[in-house]
Design a protein around this motif. Structure first.
Motif, PDB file in Angstrom:
ATOM      1  N   ASP A   1       8.526  88.897   3.786  1.00 57.51           N
ATOM      2  CA  ASP A   1       7.246  88.185   3.698  1.00 57.51           C
ATOM      3  C   ASP A   1       7.423  86.961   2.802  1.00 57.51           C
ATOM      4  O   ASP A   1       6.921  86.903   1.679  1.00 57.51           O
ATOM      5  N   ALA A   2       8.166  85.967   3.329  1.00 54.76           N
ATOM      6  CA  ALA A   2       8.457  84.779   2.526  1.00 54.76           C
ATOM      7  C   ALA A   2       7.194  83.987   2.193  1.00 54.76           C
ATOM      8  O   ALA A   2       7.170  83.211   1.230  1.00 54.76           O
ATOM      9  N   GLY A   3       6.148  84.188   2.979  1.00 56.77           N
ATOM     10  CA  GLY A   3       4.896  83.506   2.694  1.00 56.77           C
ATOM     11  C   GLY A   3       4.244  83.967   1.400  1.00 56.77           C
ATOM     12  O   GLY A   3       3.294  83.342   0.919  1.00 56.77           O
ATOM     13  N   ALA A   4       4.763  85.072   0.835  1.00 53.51           N
ATOM     14  CA  ALA A   4       4.236  85.579  -0.432  1.00 53.51           C
ATOM     15  C   ALA A   4       4.915  84.927  -1.629  1.00 53.51           C
ATOM     16  O   ALA A   4       4.808  85.414  -2.755  1.00 53.51           O
ATOM     17  N   THR A   5       5.604  83.823  -1.415  1.00 50.50           N
ATOM     18  CA  THR A   5       6.304  83.111  -2.488  1.00 50.50           C
ATOM     19  C   THR A   5       5.384  82.884  -3.683  1.00 50.50           C
ATOM     20  O   THR A   5       4.262  82.400  -3.544  1.00 50.50           O
ATOM     21  N   ALA A   6       5.890  83.234  -4.872  1.00 52.62           N
ATOM     22  CA  ALA A   6       5.109  83.082  -6.097  1.00 52.62           C
ATOM     23  C   ALA A   6       5.651  81.979  -7.004  1.00 52.62           C
ATOM     24  O   ALA A   6       4.937  81.519  -7.904  1.00 52.62           O
ATOM     25  N   THR A   7       6.905  81.567  -6.797  1.00 50.47           N
ATOM     26  CA  THR A   7       7.463  80.464  -7.585  1.00 50.47           C
ATOM     27  C   THR A   7       6.641  79.204  -7.331  1.00 50.47           C
ATOM     28  O   THR A   7       6.279  78.908  -6.191  1.00 50.47           O
ATOM     29  N   THR A   8       6.334  78.481  -8.392  1.00 48.24           N
ATOM     30  CA  THR A   8       5.498  77.288  -8.272  1.00 48.24           C
ATOM     31  C   THR A   8       6.237  76.043  -8.734  1.00 48.24           C
ATOM     32  O   THR A   8       7.179  76.114  -9.523  1.00 48.24           O
ATOM     33  N   ALA A   9       5.797  74.902  -8.224  1.00 50.22           N
ATOM     34  CA  ALA A   9       6.306  73.606  -8.662  1.00 50.22           C
ATOM     35  C   ALA A   9       5.136  72.632  -8.684  1.00 50.22           C
ATOM     36  O   ALA A   9       4.400  72.502  -7.701  1.00 50.22           O
ATOM     37  N   ARG A  10       4.952  71.975  -9.807  1.00 49.26           N
ATOM     38  CA  ARG A  10       3.856  71.002  -9.946  1.00 49.26           C
ATOM     39  C   ARG A  10       4.432  69.676 -10.414  1.00 49.26           C
ATOM     40  O   ARG A  10       5.449  69.625 -11.117  1.00 49.26           O
ATOM     41  N   LEU A  11       3.780  68.594 -10.013  1.00 48.95           N
ATOM     42  CA  LEU A  11       4.225  67.277 -10.430  1.00 48.95           C
ATOM     43  C   LEU A  11       3.651  66.928 -11.798  1.00 48.95           C
ATOM     44  O   LEU A  11       2.462  67.138 -12.061  1.00 48.95           O
ATOM     45  N   ASP A  12       4.517  66.378 -12.635  1.00 48.29           N
ATOM     46  CA  ASP A  12       4.097  65.963 -13.976  1.00 48.29           C
ATOM     47  C   ASP A  12       4.967  64.793 -14.407  1.00 48.29           C
ATOM     48  O   ASP A  12       6.174  64.961 -14.637  1.00 48.29           O
ATOM     49  N   GLY A  13       4.359  63.621 -14.468  1.00 46.76           N
ATOM     50  CA  GLY A  13       5.097  62.444 -14.917  1.00 46.76           C
ATOM     51  C   GLY A  13       6.290  62.088 -14.064  1.00 46.76           C
ATOM     52  O   GLY A  13       7.345  61.698 -14.591  1.00 46.76           O
ATOM     53  N   GLY A  14       6.167  62.240 -12.739  1.00 42.39           N
ATOM     54  CA  GLY A  14       7.270  61.890 -11.839  1.00 42.39           C
ATOM     55  C   GLY A  14       8.345  62.952 -11.744  1.00 42.39           C
ATOM     56  O   GLY A  14       9.425  62.695 -11.193  1.00 42.39           O
ATOM     57  N   GLU A  15       8.059  64.160 -12.236  1.00 39.82           N
ATOM     58  CA  GLU A  15       9.022  65.260 -12.164  1.00 39.82           C
ATOM     59  C   GLU A  15       8.343  66.512 -11.623  1.00 39.82           C
ATOM     60  O   GLU A  15       7.143  66.727 -11.827  1.00 39.82           O
ATOM     61  N   TRP A  16       9.134  67.327 -10.929  1.00 38.96           N
ATOM     62  CA  TRP A  16       8.682  68.659 -10.536  1.00 38.96           C
ATOM     63  C   TRP A  16       8.948  69.605 -11.697  1.00 38.96           C
ATOM     64  O   TRP A  16      10.048  69.626 -12.252  1.00 38.96           O
ATOM     65  N   VAL A  17       7.947  70.404 -12.035  1.00 35.64           N
ATOM     66  CA  VAL A  17       8.101  71.432 -13.058  1.00 35.64           C
ATOM     67  C   VAL A  17       8.036  72.783 -12.347  1.00 35.64           C
ATOM     68  O   VAL A  17       7.007  73.144 -11.771  1.00 35.64           O
ATOM     69  N   ILE A  18       9.140  73.505 -12.386  1.00 37.42           N
ATOM     70  CA  ILE A  18       9.294  74.721 -11.587  1.00 37.42           C
ATOM     71  C   ILE A  18       9.268  75.951 -12.485  1.00 37.42           C
ATOM     72  O   ILE A  18       9.958  76.005 -13.512  1.00 37.42           O
ATOM     73  N   ASP A  19       8.493  76.946 -12.079  1.00 41.79           N
ATOM     74  CA  ASP A  19       8.424  78.226 -12.779  1.00 41.79           C
ATOM     75  C   ASP A  19       8.462  79.352 -11.763  1.00 41.79           C
ATOM     76  O   ASP A  19       7.774  79.290 -10.738  1.00 41.79           O
ATOM     77  N   GLY A  20       9.262  80.367 -12.054  1.00 40.68           N
ATOM     78  CA  GLY A  20       9.319  81.516 -11.152  1.00 40.68           C
ATOM     79  C   GLY A  20      10.661  82.203 -11.195  1.00 40.68           C
ATOM     80  O   GLY A  20      11.461  82.017 -12.128  1.00 40.68           O
ATOM     81  N   ALA A  21      10.925  83.013 -10.177  1.00 39.36           N
ATOM     82  CA  ALA A  21      12.158  83.801 -10.112  1.00 39.36           C
ATOM     83  C   ALA A  21      12.589  83.985  -8.667  1.00 39.36           C
ATOM     84  O   ALA A  21      11.755  84.053  -7.758  1.00 39.36           O
ATOM     85  N   LYS A  22      13.879  84.064  -8.470  1.00 33.33           N
ATOM     86  CA  LYS A  22      14.463  84.346  -7.162  1.00 33.33           C
ATOM     87  C   LYS A  22      15.460  85.486  -7.320  1.00 33.33           C
ATOM     88  O   LYS A  22      15.977  85.726  -8.417  1.00 33.33           O
ATOM     89  N   GLN A  23      15.748  86.170  -6.225  1.00 32.86           N
ATOM     90  CA  GLN A  23      16.726  87.252  -6.305  1.00 32.86           C
ATOM     91  C   GLN A  23      17.599  87.295  -5.059  1.00 32.86           C
ATOM     92  O   GLN A  23      17.240  86.742  -4.015  1.00 32.86           O
TER      93      GLN A  23
END
Length: 388
Positions: free
Chosen positions: A139-161
């Motif tokens: 169920d890849a649509g349940a992705t919880a890792t996020t990325a938001r734009l801030d000052g021309g950069e992506w800020v990524i938070d989350g986990a992969k396995q």
């Protein structure tokens, strides 16, 4: 590649030459060190370097990207030959190409291609694809890792396995799927972002203690405020999930080729052992029960090969191939698992010893029914494509 090859069983000379060269490499370079790397859970850097020098990581890419100017079927033929001897080596190549370099080639900007592809296609660097998460597998649509734009950069938070090729000394980047917003109706907008190795906040956790594929590199990953340039977006924003499905469709053909190699490797080892092993004064190959068991193994490998040849032919001719790829992955992965079980039984006690290739195939093959789409996912895709 023409679909007529399936009928005639004859490959053009350049494919035959590739098969021979990879088979020779597998026998002379991979086989002598496979058991040692497997037992020690070490990544085979010298083998990977050799595959790079042969151009295997660049097989399906054009020469202007540093590739060999071949096609995806050539990659599949190479994977089959490698997997006969060692699945860990084969999956390192498969993931390095189909999950590592291919997304950059398919969806990257010219700048991204120029930056990353020359090293990836040469095998001097490898890359991973971060899709699976603790709560988002099939169920890849349940992705919880996020990325938001801030000052021309992506800020990524989350986990992969379960991310292959993510923690080696030559890993250059990981492509990460992340939620970058919401669509109309509240659905997640999922995009893919390139994260170079060593980026602050990007942590490669300790390697997994796996049942098999012991010399393949696999890690969980964490992202804690990871910042990368906005230009590291791979492909169109919001198309990450759709693009990854395209990559998976192609990758299933490659995994089917790998599984076919594993299935055939079990046949080859069983034929050799049955001829050499003497009980009650004669080779066990003289026993019809053993001969018939190996005959069924050969039939499974043959069917798996025909299935992935067919899927590859459709893909390269530009025809719809989703169903064929799912069938190939289903048939080949089950053939690998069934043949590994039968080969171990034929070898008796020796089949339970890790010094014997069939023991490694027995431990390795189960993941083929899980990775890059479980058996159940393949059945779902086939049913949908059949109109159900």
């Amino acid at each position: 590649m023409s679909e007529t090859y399936l009928c005639t069983g004859q490959l053009p000379d350049h494919y035959q030459q590739l098969v021979k060269s990879v088979a020779d490499f597998a026998t002379s370079v991979v086989a002598p060190v496979a058991a040692k790397h497997y037992a020690e859970h070490t990544f085979p850097y010298e083998v990977v370097a050799g595959m790079g020098q042969m151009g295997l990581f660049g097989l399906p890419f054009p020469e202007d990207c540093g590739g060999m100017g071949g096609d995806y079927f050539a990659l599949c033929l190479a994977l089959e030959e490698l997997a006969k001897v060692d699945q860990s080596t084969a999956i390192t190549l498969e993931a390095g190409v189909s999950l590592g370099a291919m997304p950059v080639f398919r969806f990257g900007t010219e700048e991204q291609k120029q930056r990353w592809l020359p090293e990836l296609t040469a095998g001097r660097a490898i890359a991973g694809f971060g899709l699976t998460e603790p709560g988002a597998g099939s169920d890849a649509g349940a992705t919880a890792t996020t990325a938001r734009l801030d000052g021309g950069e992506w800020v990524i938070d989350g986990a992969k396995q379960f991310i292959t090729n993510s923690g080696t000394d030559i890993t250059s980047l990981v492509t990460v799927t992340a939620v970058t917003g919401k669509r109309d109706g509240g659905r997640k907008e999922i995009s893919t972002i390139l994260v170079p190795a060593g980026t602050p906040g990007f942590t490669v956790e300790s390697a997994y203690d796996k049942v098999g594929w012991n010399s393949s590199d696999t890690h969980p990953l964490t992202f804690d405020g990871v910042r990368v340039p906005e230009a590291n977006l791979l492909g169109e924003r919001g198309r990450g999930y759709a693009n990854f499905l395209r990559i998976l469709d192609e990758g299933r053909i490659a995994i089917a080729a790998l599984a076919t190699g594993a299935a055939q490797g079990c046949v080859d080892e069983s034929v050799k052992y049955a001829r050499e092993r003497v009980t009650f004064g004669r080779p066990i190959a003289d026993n019809q029960a053993i001969a018939f068991q190996i005959a069924r193994m050969e039939a499974r490998a043959h069917t798996a090969r025909a299935a992935y040849y067919d899927a590859a032919a459709l893909m390269l001719s530009g025809k719809p191939f989703k169903k064929a790829a799912a069938i190939a992955k289903l048939v080949a992965s089950e053939a690998a698992m069934d043949n590994a079980r039968d080969a171990t039984q034929i070898h008796g006690g020796y089949g339970f010893m890790n010094d014997y290739p069939v023991a490694r195939h027995y431990r390795d093959s189960k993941i083929l029914e899980i990775g890059e789409g479980t058996t159940q996912v393949q059945l779902m895709l086939i049913a949908r494509e059949a109109g159900l």
